[in-house]
Design an enzyme around this catalytic site. Structure first.
Site, PDB file in Angstrom:
ATOM      1  N   ASP A   2       0.821  -1.206   0.000  1.00 46.51           N
ATOM      2  CA  ASP A   2       0.000   0.000   0.000  1.00 46.51           C
ATOM      3  C   ASP A   2       0.860   1.263   0.000  1.00 46.51           C
ATOM      4  O   ASP A   2       1.903   1.305   0.660  1.00 46.51           O
ATOM      5  CB  ASP A   2      -0.900  -0.016   1.243  1.00 46.51           C
ATOM      6  CG  ASP A   2      -2.044   0.971   1.126  1.00 46.51           C
ATOM      7  OD1 ASP A   2      -2.339   1.417   0.003  1.00 46.51           O
ATOM      8  OD2 ASP A   2      -2.644   1.292   2.162  1.00 46.51           O
ATOM      9  N   HIS A  19       2.624   3.021  -9.064  1.00 48.11           N
ATOM     10  CA  HIS A  19       2.500   1.567  -9.212  1.00 48.11           C
ATOM     11  C   HIS A  19       3.720   1.000  -9.944  1.00 48.11           C
ATOM     12  O   HIS A  19       4.193  -0.087  -9.635  1.00 48.11           O
ATOM     13  CB  HIS A  19       1.217   1.211  -9.962  1.00 48.11           C
ATOM     14  CG  HIS A  19      -0.032   1.628  -9.226  1.00 48.11           C
ATOM     15  ND1 HIS A  19      -0.217   1.379  -7.884  1.00 48.11           N
ATOM     16  CD2 HIS A  19      -1.150   2.283  -9.645  1.00 48.11           C
ATOM     17  CE1 HIS A  19      -1.402   1.857  -7.503  1.00 48.11           C
ATOM     18  NE2 HIS A  19      -1.980   2.413  -8.553  1.00 48.11           N
ATOM     19  N   LEU A 113      11.456 -20.280  -3.816  1.00 50.74           N
ATOM     20  CA  LEU A 113      10.517 -19.333  -3.188  1.00 50.74           C
ATOM     21  C   LEU A 113       9.194 -19.367  -3.955  1.00 50.74           C
ATOM     22  O   LEU A 113       9.190 -19.250  -5.185  1.00 50.74           O
ATOM     23  CB  LEU A 113      11.111 -17.908  -3.253  1.00 50.74           C
ATOM     24  CG  LEU A 113      10.173 -16.757  -2.905  1.00 50.74           C
ATOM     25  CD1 LEU A 113       9.799 -16.780  -1.421  1.00 50.74           C
ATOM     26  CD2 LEU A 113      10.828 -15.400  -3.225  1.00 50.74           C
TER      27      LEU A 113
HETATM   28  C1  IPE Z   1      -1.052   0.217  -4.061  1.00 55.12           C
HETATM   29  O1  IPE Z   1      -1.182   1.371  -3.335  1.00 55.12           O
HETATM   30  C2  IPE Z   1      -2.161  -0.782  -3.893  1.00 55.12           C
HETATM   31  C3  IPE Z   1      -2.790  -1.185  -5.169  1.00 55.12           C
HETATM   32  C4  IPE Z   1      -4.087  -1.269  -5.279  1.00 55.12           C
HETATM   33  C5  IPE Z   1      -1.989  -1.528  -6.328  1.00 55.12           C
HETATM   34  P1  IPE Z   1      -2.406   2.385  -3.438  1.00 55.12           P
HETATM   35  O2  IPE Z   1      -2.786   2.589  -4.866  1.00 55.12           O
HETATM   36  O3  IPE Z   1      -3.505   1.928  -2.537  1.00 55.12           O
HETATM   37  O4  IPE Z   1      -1.745   3.703  -2.890  1.00 55.12           O
HETATM   38  P2  IPE Z   1      -2.393   4.820  -1.948  1.00 55.12           P
HETATM   39  O5  IPE Z   1      -2.962   4.110  -0.754  1.00 55.12           O
HETATM   40  O6  IPE Z   1      -3.425   5.530  -2.750  1.00 55.12           O
HETATM   41  O7  IPE Z   1      -1.217   5.680  -1.598  1.00 55.12           O
HETATM   42 MG    MG Z   2      -4.074   2.352  -0.623  1.00 53.86          MG
END
Ligand code: IPE
Ligand code: MG
Length: 229
Positions: A2, A19, A113
């Site tokens: 996140d 991302h 892994l």
């Molecule tokens: C990545 O972080 C999680 C995914 C859904 C790929 P976020 O997209 O939730 O990032 P924030 O929380 O808005 O910063």
């Molecule tokens: Mg998020």
């Protein structure tokens, strides 16, 4: 994983740029897990709820998964990583589905892994799909049969669940499997989560006493090493 969106927004970049850097962070964590002997890494990449995000972010994430798989799989294969897709594949674009199938097939013989990629996954979805399959087959629902029908039945339950990005919640991840997991919350945004952060989480985990419902005294009498200490 996140915090990608906030990482990008703070730099005046589109969220998808966060991302993209998140994929780099994941590559580093996968490598480090292999190096320190972690046998299973399960990552939450796209939740059942993420479909409600803006359309360009959703399509950006789909594109990114397909691209990341095509770029990264040869190296992951060489490093002994076995990839498993976990989630509801039926709703994914054909290109993404093909990429996931190919990644699983290409790495099927690896065992250094296991990398589980939860994509279009939700903990509630998993419990429901497992229960539905048992019900359709007319089988009894017990903890054992349900666990065996869940989408992560090929790996043990997680020992440690890490959430980055400063939130203190589970957000529909591994609801069933994390019953006895240790939780670790990091304020780092996912693109900043590197092997130093991962080591800090593992060190913290190693200091926990895992009692699984027992008392400290019971644990000590079972474990000769602890009794000696
Ligand atoms: C990545 O972080 C999680 C995914 C859904 C790929 P976020 O997209 O939730 O990032 P924030 O929380 O808005 O910063
Ligand atoms: Mg998020």
């Amino acid at each position: 994983m996140d915090g990608n969106g906030r990482w990008a927004t703070r730099r005046f970049l589109p969220r998808v740029a966060g991302h993209k850097v998140g994929v780099d962070a994941l590559r580093g964590c996968v490598r480090h897990c292999g190096d320190v002997g972690v046998k299973v890494l399960t990552v939450f990449a796209f939740s059942s709820e993420n479909w409600s995000r803006p359309a360009d972010e959703v399509s950006g994430l789909m594109e990114l998964l397909a691209l990341a798989l095509s770029r990264e799989v040869p190296q992951l294969k060489a490093e002994g990583v076995r990839i498993h897709f976990v989630g509801d594949r039926a709703a994914l674009p054909p290109k993404v589905r093909k990429g996931l199938d190919a990644a699983e097939a290409a790495t099927a013989c690896n065992d250094r892994l296991v990398l589980n990629i939860c994509f279009n996954y939700g903990g509630r979805w998993d419990i429901v799909q497992a229960a539905s399959r048992l019900a359709a087959a007319g089988r009894p629902i017990t903890e054992q049969t349900l666990a065996a029908a869940m989408s992560l039945s090929h790996v043990p339950d997680p020992d440690l669940v890490i959430r980055t990005g400063g939130e203190r919640r589970i957000s529909n991840f591994l609801l069933w499997q994390s019953a006895y997991a240790e939780f670790y919350f990091s304020d780092k945004l996912w693109p900043e989560f590197d092997k130093i952060e991962l080591n800090a989480a593992i060190d913290d985990f190693n200091r926990r006493e895992r009692r699984f419902g027992l008392t400290s005294g019971q644990l000590a009498s079972r474990d000769p090493a602890r009794r000696a200490a």
